[in-house]
Design a protein around this motif. Structure first.
Motif, PDB file in Angstrom:
ATOM      1  N   ALA A 123       0.832  -1.206   0.000  1.00  0.00           N
ATOM      2  CA  ALA A 123       0.000   0.000   0.000  1.00  0.00           C
ATOM      3  C   ALA A 123       0.870   1.262   0.000  1.00  0.00           C
ATOM      4  O   ALA A 123       0.575   2.238  -0.703  1.00  0.00           O
ATOM      5  N   LEU A 124       1.938   1.251   0.773  1.00  0.00           N
ATOM      6  CA  LEU A 124       2.834   2.409   0.811  1.00  0.00           C
ATOM      7  C   LEU A 124       3.492   2.638  -0.543  1.00  0.00           C
ATOM      8  O   LEU A 124       3.612   3.784  -1.009  1.00  0.00           O
ATOM      9  N   PHE A 125       3.931   1.557  -1.208  1.00  0.00           N
ATOM     10  CA  PHE A 125       4.559   1.706  -2.522  1.00  0.00           C
ATOM     11  C   PHE A 125       3.554   2.209  -3.560  1.00  0.00           C
ATOM     12  O   PHE A 125       3.888   3.051  -4.410  1.00  0.00           O
ATOM     13  N   THR A 126       2.326   1.693  -3.518  1.00  0.00           N
ATOM     14  CA  THR A 126       1.290   2.141  -4.462  1.00  0.00           C
ATOM     15  C   THR A 126       1.021   3.626  -4.278  1.00  0.00           C
ATOM     16  O   THR A 126       0.908   4.387  -5.256  1.00  0.00           O
ATOM     17  N   TRP A 127       0.916   4.054  -3.040  1.00  0.00           N
ATOM     18  CA  TRP A 127       0.678   5.463  -2.716  1.00  0.00           C
ATOM     19  C   TRP A 127       1.839   6.339  -3.185  1.00  0.00           C
ATOM     20  O   TRP A 127       1.640   7.400  -3.777  1.00  0.00           O
ATOM     21  N   ALA A 128       3.074   5.881  -2.953  1.00  0.00           N
ATOM     22  CA  ALA A 128       4.252   6.658  -3.343  1.00  0.00           C
ATOM     23  C   ALA A 128       4.339   6.809  -4.859  1.00  0.00           C
ATOM     24  O   ALA A 128       4.714   7.873  -5.372  1.00  0.00           O
ATOM     25  N   GLU A 129       3.974   5.755  -5.584  1.00  0.00           N
ATOM     26  CA  GLU A 129       4.002   5.838  -7.055  1.00  0.00           C
ATOM     27  C   GLU A 129       3.003   6.878  -7.547  1.00  0.00           C
ATOM     28  O   GLU A 129       3.307   7.677  -8.449  1.00  0.00           O
ATOM     29  N   ALA A 130       1.807   6.895  -6.959  1.00  0.00           N
ATOM     30  CA  ALA A 130       0.811   7.891  -7.347  1.00  0.00           C
ATOM     31  C   ALA A 130       1.295   9.299  -7.003  1.00  0.00           C
ATOM     32  O   ALA A 130       1.095  10.245  -7.775  1.00  0.00           O
ATOM     33  N   GLN A 131       1.950   9.452  -5.864  1.00  0.00           N
ATOM     34  CA  GLN A 131       2.469  10.763  -5.488  1.00  0.00           C
ATOM     35  C   GLN A 131       3.596  11.202  -6.421  1.00  0.00           C
ATOM     36  O   GLN A 131       3.740  12.395  -6.730  1.00  0.00           O
TER      37      GLN A 131
END
Length: 357
Positions: A123-131
């Protein structure tokens, strides 16, 4: 100096899929940096991450506030993952560090089961990619780099980074040197002294205690020029540079030095900070040391290092720390070793390039 508006997605719902794959009842939201309990829990997570990665914890609440306070959010965004009881079990932070370079903090509790930990990490990696896409688009880029770090011995973190498409790109030696009281005499006066036509001095201060703007500009220009060809160098505006360094809990204006040649032309700069300790004397830390190519070979770097050592000794401190690129072709580590520095622990840089459009 406060930079431009935040370029990130502030609502987690805009940066995560409807189902981020978390365990039943777990959810993600933005932490409240003004809530003492939240800051305490994030500090606990950060310190646990440090203990697992290098054997000891050094961070405190001030380090967390750099990421989550209202001031820090000018250039950052944060996400936490909570379990069904609302307890924070993972924390991510992104920092719009400079054009093309986004820093990413990725921390997952060490005591939760493996499946839950993996889900939090994803979840953290998915969020960071979107950011990364958000900040890259706001800066008009086709590609945005995510830059994150790991301790050299943290195999759990390495596995997650590899699975998420990151690559290990650099190794850093975190070095420390003990300081003796007698070393206060290493230089005549850390505030200002001269050797072989080079003047070493603190940045000048105005009546309100703030530094002279021209001296700040000189420090910034020297460091930008000195690091042009260094690994992963990314140009920062003066505004971004000053704002970022003032966020450091150890920031002090009386730890900024300039080295100038006979004609007053800036040749080198050192930005130091305070490394506070809860159990013993404080230390000093070399955040930046740069010498312009045109002035190399004149003892500028050695003079600046001698200055911060003498300054630390005069303040009753017992150490000076710094970071050195283990893969640098400049041989800077040879200078540090010759002056008494030794490696305390090792960190790594891991990168992933995200296509913005």
């Amino acid at each position: 100096m406060i930079p431009e508006d935040n370029r990130f997605e502030s609502d987690p719902a805009d940066a995560l899929p409807e189902d981020p794959g978390l365990p039943e009842g777990w959810y993600a939201d933005a932490p409240d940096g003004a809530d003492p309990a939240t800051v305490e829990r994030l500090t606990e997570l950060l310190r646990g991450h440090e203990r697992a990665g290098r054997g000891w914890a050094g961070s405190g609440e001030d380090d967390v506030l750099v990421e989550v306070s209202e001031h820090g959010l000018a250039m950052r965004e944060n996400l936490v993952v909570r379990d069904r009881d609302g307890r924070i079990q993972a924390w991510g932070s992104v920092h719009d560090r400079a054009e093309g370079r986004m820093l990413f903090v990725h921390i997952v509790d060490r005591d939760i089961d493996e499946r839950a930990a993996d889900a939090c990490s994803d979840a953290l990696f998915t969020w960071a990619e979107a950011q990364a896409r958000s900040v890259g688009a706001a800066r008009g880029l086709a590609e945005q780099q995510i830059d994150t770090g790991a301790f050299a011995d943290d195999e759990r973190q390495h596995g997650w980074l590899l699975d998420a498409g990151f690559r290990r790109v650099r190794t850093w030696w975190q070095m420390s040197r003990s300081v003796e009281a007698a070393e206060a005499e290493l230089v005549p006066d850390p505030a200002r002294w001269e050797r072989k036509g080079v003047v070493f001095r603190l940045v000048e201060r105005q009546g309100d205690g703030l530094p002279d703007v021209e001296d700040l500009r000189a420090v910034h220009d020297v460091l930008e020029g000195a690091f042009t060809d260094h690994f992963n160098s990314a140009e920062e505006t003066l505004q971004e540079f000053v704002h970022r360094l003032r966020e450091d809990p150890g920031h002090r204006w009386d730890h900024w030095w300039l080295a100038e040649l006979e004609d007053g032309e800036p040749a080198g700069a050192l930005v130091g900070t305070v490394s506070e300790s809860a159990t013993g004397p404080d230390g000093s830390y070399v955040s930046y040391l740069g010498v312009l190519e045109s002035a190399r070979g004149r003892g500028v770097a050695t003079g600046l290092l001698r200055t911060i050592i003498a300054d630390a000794a005069s303040r009753g401190r017992d150490r000076v720390g710094l970071e050195v690129d283990a893969d640098s072709p400049t041989g800077a580590d040879g200078l540090y070793t010759s002056m008494g520095w030794g490696t305390k622990y090792v960190t790594e840089s891991w990168h992933r390039d995200v296509t913005v459009q």
